[in-house]
Design a protein around this motif. Structure first.
Motif, PDB file in Angstrom:
ATOM      1  N   ARG A 175       0.469   6.591  -1.070  1.00 50.28           N
ATOM      2  CA  ARG A 175       0.112   7.010  -1.931  1.00 50.28           C
ATOM      3  C   ARG A 175       0.427   6.711  -2.950  1.00 50.28           C
ATOM      4  N   SER A 176      -0.564   7.478  -4.011  1.00 51.02           N
ATOM      5  CA  SER A 176      -0.915   7.101  -5.278  1.00 51.02           C
ATOM      6  C   SER A 176       0.828   8.321  -6.115  1.00 51.02           C
TER       7      SER A 176
ATOM      8  N   LYS B 168       4.860   1.954  -5.958  1.00 50.69           N
ATOM      9  CA  LYS B 168       4.014   0.353  -6.076  1.00 50.69           C
ATOM     10  C   LYS B 168       4.798  -0.117  -6.877  1.00 50.69           C
TER      11      LYS B 168
ATOM     12  N   GLN C  67      -5.992  10.650   0.192  1.00 51.09           N
ATOM     13  CA  GLN C  67      -5.563   9.726   0.653  1.00 51.09           C
ATOM     14  C   GLN C  67      -4.836   9.766   2.381  1.00 51.09           C
TER      15      GLN C  67
ATOM     16  N   THR D  28       1.307  -1.346  -0.165  1.00 50.88           N
ATOM     17  CA  THR D  28       0.196  -0.115   0.221  1.00 50.88           C
ATOM     18  C   THR D  28       0.942   1.196   0.070  1.00 50.88           C
TER      19      THR D  28
ATOM     20  N   ARG E 231       5.682  12.072  -6.257  1.00 48.60           N
ATOM     21  CA  ARG E 231       4.582  11.551  -7.176  1.00 48.60           C
ATOM     22  C   ARG E 231       3.716  12.075  -7.001  1.00 48.60           C
TER      23      ARG E 231
ATOM     24  N   ILE F 259      -4.720   0.832  -2.245  1.00 47.92           N
ATOM     25  CA  ILE F 259      -4.327   2.041  -1.343  1.00 47.92           C
ATOM     26  C   ILE F 259      -4.993   2.162   0.109  1.00 47.92           C
TER      27      ILE F 259
ATOM     28  N   SER G 130       3.680   6.470  -5.388  1.00 50.61           N
ATOM     29  CA  SER G 130       5.318   7.061  -4.759  1.00 50.61           C
ATOM     30  C   SER G 130       5.545   4.905  -5.237  1.00 50.61           C
TER      31      SER G 130
ATOM     32  N   ASP H 256      -7.177  -1.372  -7.774  1.00 46.05           N
ATOM     33  CA  ASP H 256      -7.847  -0.737  -9.117  1.00 46.05           C
ATOM     34  C   ASP H 256      -8.031  -1.537  -9.753  1.00 46.05           C
TER      35      ASP H 256
END
Length: 195
Positions: free
Chosen positions: A8-9, A13, A154, A6, A132, A108, A11, A31
């Motif tokens: 934040r958008s 991942k 978020q 997990t 980000r 997330i 980041s 997602d």
């Protein structure tokens, strides 16, 4: 083994998830599951339209319209999450039925949706705010304002650090972060590459 990923958008991942796939693991991208459900599950889509009238046109969700409603309004975002989290969780459980040896759940809302309870441990990915925002703008072809509103809707990086078992900071190049991800998995002896 089930690892919850997990953060934040924007980041990073995806880099960690790619390393897991290279090691033969399966990635469940919540997602992507959400978007698949929007196309395949009309009842799910109808529930969203019933709550946010006008966001579905000709059976298709207008994502940016919905985003403009929920990303600046915590009450609206909470109502959307109530609709989506349970349905996505049901689909993840269905996809875990064949008990893969290694799986990563990318979400997330890993904790808020109850998916963290399915995991052996959870990992938060963090990255500098400016980076980000740039990544989200490039990836989703959106304005800086929209990217900021999405990210700031978020939980904070601090929240992720406090609520996850581990965290990895992505503050270097993509290759350096990839090496950090490999080292993290090696630390736990999690499947050799192409095992």
């Amino acid at each position: 083994m089930i690892i919850g990923i997990t953060g934040r958008s924007g980041s990073g991942k995806t880099t960690f998830l790619n390393v897991i796939e290279e090691r033969g693991g399966r990635v469940l991208d919540c997602d992507a599951i959400y978007h698949w459900l929007l196309e395949e599950d009309q009842e799910f889509l109808q529930k969203i339209e019933a709550e946010f009238s006008g966001v579905v046109v000709n059976g298709i969700l207008r994502r940016k319209t919905l985003g403009q409603i929920v990303f600046g309004n915590s009450s609206a975002l909470r109502r959307l999450n109530q609709i989506t989290h349970g349905r996505v969780r049901e689909e993840v459980i269905r996809l875990l039925a064949d008990r893969p040896k290694l799986v990563a759940i990318d979400a997330i809302a890993l904790h808020e949706s109850g998916l963290a309870e399915l995991c052996d441990f959870t990992v938060a990915i963090t990255a500098p705010e400016g980076e980000r925002i740039r990544r989200v703008m490039k990836r989703d072809i959106v304005t800086e304002e929209y990217a900021r509103s999405r990210i700031f809707a978020q939980p904070t990086d601090e929240w992720f650090r406090e609520n996850c078992d581990y965290f990895l900071h992505n503050g270097d190049t993509e290759e350096a972060f990839r090496e950090k991800c490999v080292a993290f998995l090696d630390r736990f002896c999690i499947m050799e590459e192409n095992e």
